[in-house]
Design a protein around this motif. Structure first.
Motif, PDB file in Angstrom:
ATOM      1  N   SER A  38       1.854   6.241  10.735  1.00 42.32           N
ATOM      2  CA  SER A  38       0.891   7.784  10.484  1.00 42.32           C
ATOM      3  C   SER A  38       0.523   7.660   9.116  1.00 42.32           C
ATOM      4  N   ARG A  39      -0.330   7.856   8.102  1.00 38.41           N
ATOM      5  CA  ARG A  39       0.300   8.559   6.514  1.00 38.41           C
ATOM      6  C   ARG A  39      -0.418   9.255   5.894  1.00 38.41           C
ATOM      7  N   GLU A  40      -0.106   9.741   5.131  1.00 40.01           N
ATOM      8  CA  GLU A  40      -0.812  10.983   5.136  1.00 40.01           C
ATOM      9  C   GLU A  40      -0.628  10.525   3.280  1.00 40.01           C
ATOM     10  N   ASP A  41      -1.857  11.386   2.567  1.00 40.73           N
ATOM     11  CA  ASP A  41      -1.737  11.505   0.922  1.00 40.73           C
ATOM     12  C   ASP A  41      -0.525  11.777   0.529  1.00 40.73           C
ATOM     13  N   HIS A  64       0.448   6.874  -0.415  1.00 35.13           N
ATOM     14  CA  HIS A  64       0.809   7.243   0.541  1.00 35.13           C
ATOM     15  C   HIS A  64       1.915   7.882   1.088  1.00 35.13           C
ATOM     16  N   VAL A  65       2.657   8.886   1.898  1.00 36.13           N
ATOM     17  CA  VAL A  65       3.630   8.733   2.742  1.00 36.13           C
ATOM     18  C   VAL A  65       3.473   8.375   3.936  1.00 36.13           C
ATOM     19  N   TYR A  66       4.545   7.354   4.770  1.00 38.39           N
ATOM     20  CA  TYR A  66       3.852   7.006   5.772  1.00 38.39           C
ATOM     21  C   TYR A  66       4.967   7.658   6.648  1.00 38.39           C
ATOM     22  N   THR A  67       4.860   7.953   8.373  1.00 37.50           N
ATOM     23  CA  THR A  67       5.809   7.833   9.349  1.00 37.50           C
ATOM     24  C   THR A  67       5.686   7.148   9.635  1.00 37.50           C
TER      25      THR A  67
END
Length: 541
Positions: free
Chosen positions: A399-402, A133-136
């Motif tokens: 928030s996180r995205e694949d 994941h990539v986190y903001t």
């Protein structure tokens, strides 16, 4: 007369030496009691610092997250006494160096400590290929006056621990009040409101933190520092931490009892209850632990009794610190550790299944400082963590995205250690004069680097994010930051970058890089650090 001067000189030297010894004894007592702020101030008064003074002074700075000072002192320690200095100081020196982004030197000392070839660049490149994941992340509030950490989900609210209650006793470790538990509402934008102190049944003059709740909100587990002090191996009285259980009775928390496997002889802390309430994860340094603190799990039986705590083993635990476990609804364990290879100090890791392997969450969550108390709502890909990357413990929403491979090669990008956002490597920020949005001549080489990298990667998209310091009204500073973002963007366009690849955004004074959140109280240099434009990579595919 000559003999008189000699006698007076010897007497002066003797008095000075006696005074220095008195300061050292005073500081040593403070250090033994973990009053690190006072100990550091007293050790600094010692002119001729021997090995013990340097060791303790470095540790006092390290344990209070004053990493620049810790690096300076540890460096002097190893310069003067390397042959006689215990390996544990190599470990702490390496982590302090990570925090100030001196990676090559950190590799040197961590390699010496572990006996292995530690290479930060190789580790960072590997993380680029294995992250899920990539986190903001965004800081929830700018609060330099208190330390806040340990958010947990609590019905439609959140709970967290804070030192903001000024009526509590001062904790000598950091000179802040002892921790209390609070609940609050939190908006989608991460704004806290309706902040309410838990009742006196829960909060005392001791530390309370790390609450976790059953799904129906009727049972709470939390930790509390014991009132009883027990002598440790150094013959110093210390207070250990115990786990407690509370029940909601007629709208109040009651029936508060210490868990049977807690003890005055060791600590149990940071509970996390699984979704169906049958297993409780926690950290402890109980006998049988692999290191400083390990992660354990214990069965919670239907009749309210508990099984025997089980150590999760060496896939998770090391000889150093593993703390702040969180078991998600999907059964994934998240925890913090400074024993696994990472970005520095406490990093957040994940483990699942039989817990035989731990995976670092990557540099969009982790920094060179302590990152901990991570909780996630996996269904909505949102959550919270705490970090002291900006000095004190603060709360962050994420928030996180694949994860997908980024458009920019590793060698041309990096993570901003202060914001956690992806940026162009070796470019940095540009800065503005007070109340100005004009591009300074000295900023042009930096902007030209941005142009060159954007020409190298035709698909790269950049956000120009601009900021103001805390002097001026919120409304005025928002407009000023927007003008700074616009002028920065126009420079890039005038130098050949297509406008469609750029966005500009003003953040006003909402995202300072330090604790200068008021219009007074900081130096001009400290305020100047926040008058900036940053260049954030916006596309990862």
């Amino acid at each position: 007369m000559k003999n008189l001067y000699s006698t007076l000189f010897i007497l002066l030297i003797s008095i000075t030496a006696f005074g220095q010894k008195a300061e050292i004894r005073k500081a040593n007592k403070m250090f033994a009691k973990r009053a690190y702020v006072d100990a550091a101030n007293t050790y600094e008064k010692v002119v001729d610092k021997d090995q013990e003074v340097l060791q303790n002074l470095g540790d006092a700075y390290f344990y209070t997250n004053q990493m620049e000072q810790a690096v300076d002192v540890y460096q002097m320690l190893f310069l003067r006494h390397e042959a006689n200095t215990a390996p544990e100081y190599q470990f702490r020196f390496a982590h302090a160096l990570r925090a100030v982004n001196k990676q090559d030197k950190a590799d040197e000392y961590m390699s010496a400590y572990t006996g292995e070839d530690i290479n930060y660049e190789d580790f960072a490149k590997k993380m680029d290929t294995v992250n899920k994941h990539v986190y903001t992340t965004n800081q929830i509030m700018n609060n330099s006056a208190s330390a806040d950490f340990g958010i947990s989900f609590y019905n439609d609210r959140i709970a967290f621990a804070s030192t903001r209650n000024q009526e509590r006793p001062i904790y000598p470790w950091n000179k802040k009040p002892t921790l209390d538990l609070y609940s609050a509402e939190i908006s989608d934008d991460g704004e806290l409101s309706d902040i309410v102190l838990f009742s006196e049944n829960i909060n005392t003059d001791q530390h309370e933190s790390s609450a976790t709740f059953s799904q129906d909100g009727q049972v709470m587990y939390f930790d509390r520092t014991s009132e009883d002090r027990v002598k440790n191996e150094d013959d110093v009285k210390v207070a250990h931490i115990k786990l407690f259980r509370a029940e909601m009775v007629d709208g109040e928390w009651d029936n508060i009892e210490a868990l049977p496997f807690s003890s005055d002889e060791y600590s149990t802390e940071h509970p996390s209850l699984n979704a169906d309430g049958t297993k409780l994860y926690f950290a402890s340094d109980m006998p049988g632990s692999h290191g400083s603190f390990d992660i354990y799990v214990v069965d919670v039986n239907e009749d309210g009794t508990f099984g025997e705590p089980e150590n999760l083993g060496t896939g998770v635990n090391t000889k150093h610190r593993e703390q702040f476990p969180h078991i998600s609804k999907d059964g994934v364990l998240y925890f913090s550790s400074d024993g696994h290879q990472g970005y520095g100090n406490l990093d957040v890791y994940r483990s699942e299944g039989d817990f035989t392997e731990a995976q670092n969450l990557g540099n969009t969550v982790n920094s060179g400082h302590d990152d901990f108390a991570f909780v996630v709502d996996e269904e909505n890909s949102k959550g919270y963590l705490a970090s002291n990357r900006r000095g004190t413990d603060n709360l962050y929403a994420f928030s996180r995205e694949d994860y997908v491979p980024p458009v920019v090669d590793y060698d041309d990008r990096e993570t901003n250690l202060e914001t956690g956002r992806q940026q162009l490597r070796d470019v940095g920020n540009i800065y503005f004069d007070f109340d100005k949005s004009t591009i300074k001549k000295e900023s042009e080489p930096t902007l030209d680097k941005v142009v060159a990298i954007m020409n190298k990667y035709p698909e790269l998209q950049i956000e120009v994010g601009s900021h103001a310091d805390a002097r001026g009204s919120d409304k005025y500073n928002m407009g000023l930051s927007e003008r700074r973002a616009a002028s920065t963007l126009e420079y890039l366009v005038e130098n050949g970058i297509d406008r469609s690849r750029l966005t500009s955004k003003g953040y006003g004074e909402t995202m300072p890089l330090n604790d200068c959140t008021e219009p007074t109280g900081c130096t001009s240099k400290q305020y100047a650090k926040n008058r900036r434009s940053e260049f954030t990579i916006m596309n990862n595919e």
